[in-house]
Design a protein around this motif. Structure first.
Motif, PDB file in Angstrom:
ATOM      1  N   CYS A   6       0.857  -1.183   0.000  1.00 38.54           N
ATOM      2  CA  CYS A   6       0.000   0.000   0.000  1.00 38.54           C
ATOM      3  C   CYS A   6       0.892   1.232   0.000  1.00 38.54           C
ATOM      4  O   CYS A   6       2.085   1.179   0.301  1.00 38.54           O
ATOM      5  N   THR A   9       0.513   6.959   2.124  1.00 43.94           N
ATOM      6  CA  THR A   9      -0.581   7.859   2.505  1.00 43.94           C
ATOM      7  C   THR A   9      -1.831   7.113   2.939  1.00 43.94           C
ATOM      8  O   THR A   9      -2.768   7.726   3.447  1.00 43.94           O
ATOM      9  N   ARG A  10      -1.857   5.790   2.780  1.00 48.92           N
ATOM     10  CA  ARG A  10      -3.031   4.997   3.154  1.00 48.92           C
ATOM     11  C   ARG A  10      -2.919   4.522   4.604  1.00 48.92           C
ATOM     12  O   ARG A  10      -2.777   3.347   4.903  1.00 48.92           O
ATOM     13  N   GLU A  11      -3.005   5.475   5.505  1.00 52.69           N
ATOM     14  CA  GLU A  11      -2.884   5.168   6.926  1.00 52.69           C
ATOM     15  C   GLU A  11      -4.000   4.249   7.411  1.00 52.69           C
ATOM     16  O   GLU A  11      -3.794   3.479   8.342  1.00 52.69           O
ATOM     17  N   ASP A  12      -5.160   4.293   6.772  1.00 52.24           N
ATOM     18  CA  ASP A  12      -6.259   3.407   7.159  1.00 52.24           C
ATOM     19  C   ASP A  12      -5.880   1.944   6.941  1.00 52.24           C
ATOM     20  O   ASP A  12      -6.142   1.084   7.792  1.00 52.24           O
ATOM     21  N   ILE A  13      -5.233   1.648   5.838  1.00 55.48           N
ATOM     22  CA  ILE A  13      -4.813   0.267   5.548  1.00 55.48           C
ATOM     23  C   ILE A  13      -3.706  -0.160   6.500  1.00 55.48           C
ATOM     24  O   ILE A  13      -3.723  -1.266   7.030  1.00 55.48           O
ATOM     25  N   LEU A  15      -3.053   1.006   9.525  1.00 50.91           N
ATOM     26  CA  LEU A  15      -3.630   0.818  10.856  1.00 50.91           C
ATOM     27  C   LEU A  15      -4.442  -0.465  10.940  1.00 50.91           C
ATOM     28  O   LEU A  15      -4.372  -1.193  11.929  1.00 50.91           O
ATOM     29  N   GLY A  16      -5.228  -0.741   9.907  1.00 47.39           N
ATOM     30  CA  GLY A  16      -6.015  -1.967   9.891  1.00 47.39           C
ATOM     31  C   GLY A  16      -5.127  -3.203   9.946  1.00 47.39           C
ATOM     32  O   GLY A  16      -5.405  -4.161  10.684  1.00 47.39           O
ATOM     33  N   LEU A  54       2.486   7.292  13.159  1.00 45.88           N
ATOM     34  CA  LEU A  54       2.253   5.939  12.679  1.00 45.88           C
ATOM     35  C   LEU A  54       3.538   5.116  12.721  1.00 45.88           C
ATOM     36  O   LEU A  54       3.521   3.943  13.096  1.00 45.88           O
TER      37      LEU A  54
END
Length: 127
Positions: A6, A9-13, A15-16, A54
């Protein structure tokens, strides 16, 4: 055994993935099986990078967290992965046989057995 890539910039991925790893480590499964996934976070360091917060979360997990940070773009990272030669796999009979045939003549089995404390002689040297 999944490998995910990923963008930084895809902190959602990220973190998940990190939360799923933590959930697995807390579960009873950790004693019976290993976590079989990894994440490569890509992004040019001069333009895109993981936030400090992060990165602190990732490094606080210890050395066994399966996240690798690549300083290259996602496309370049994929090209590098694609160009790697896979290591020898015990289930790949063709490659195992080729390696065995190649190296067998260079192995002194009697010396190998003697260094393990085994007093038997190799059948390979008597044949």
């Amino acid at each position: 055994r999944s490998l995910y890539l990923c963008h930084a910039t895809r902190e959602d991925i990220i973190l998940g993935f990190l939360l799923e790893y933590q959930r697995f480590k807390r579960s009873i499964c950790v004693n019976t099986r290993s976590f079989e996934a990894a994440l490569i976070v890509c992004g040019r360091g001069d333009r895109y990078s993981i936030s400090n917060e992060l990165m602190d979360m990732i490094t606080s997990q210890g050395d066994d967290v399966p996240i690798l940070v690549s300083p290259f773009t996602t496309h370049h990272t994929m090209e590098l992965i694609h160009s790697f030669t896979p290591k020898l796999n015990v289930h790949d009979e063709g490659r195992v046989n080729a390696a065995t045939e190649h190296y067998e003549k260079y192995i002194d089995y009697d010396l190998l057995l003697s260094r393990t404390g085994n007093i038997l002689r190799s059948e390979r040297t008597t044949a």
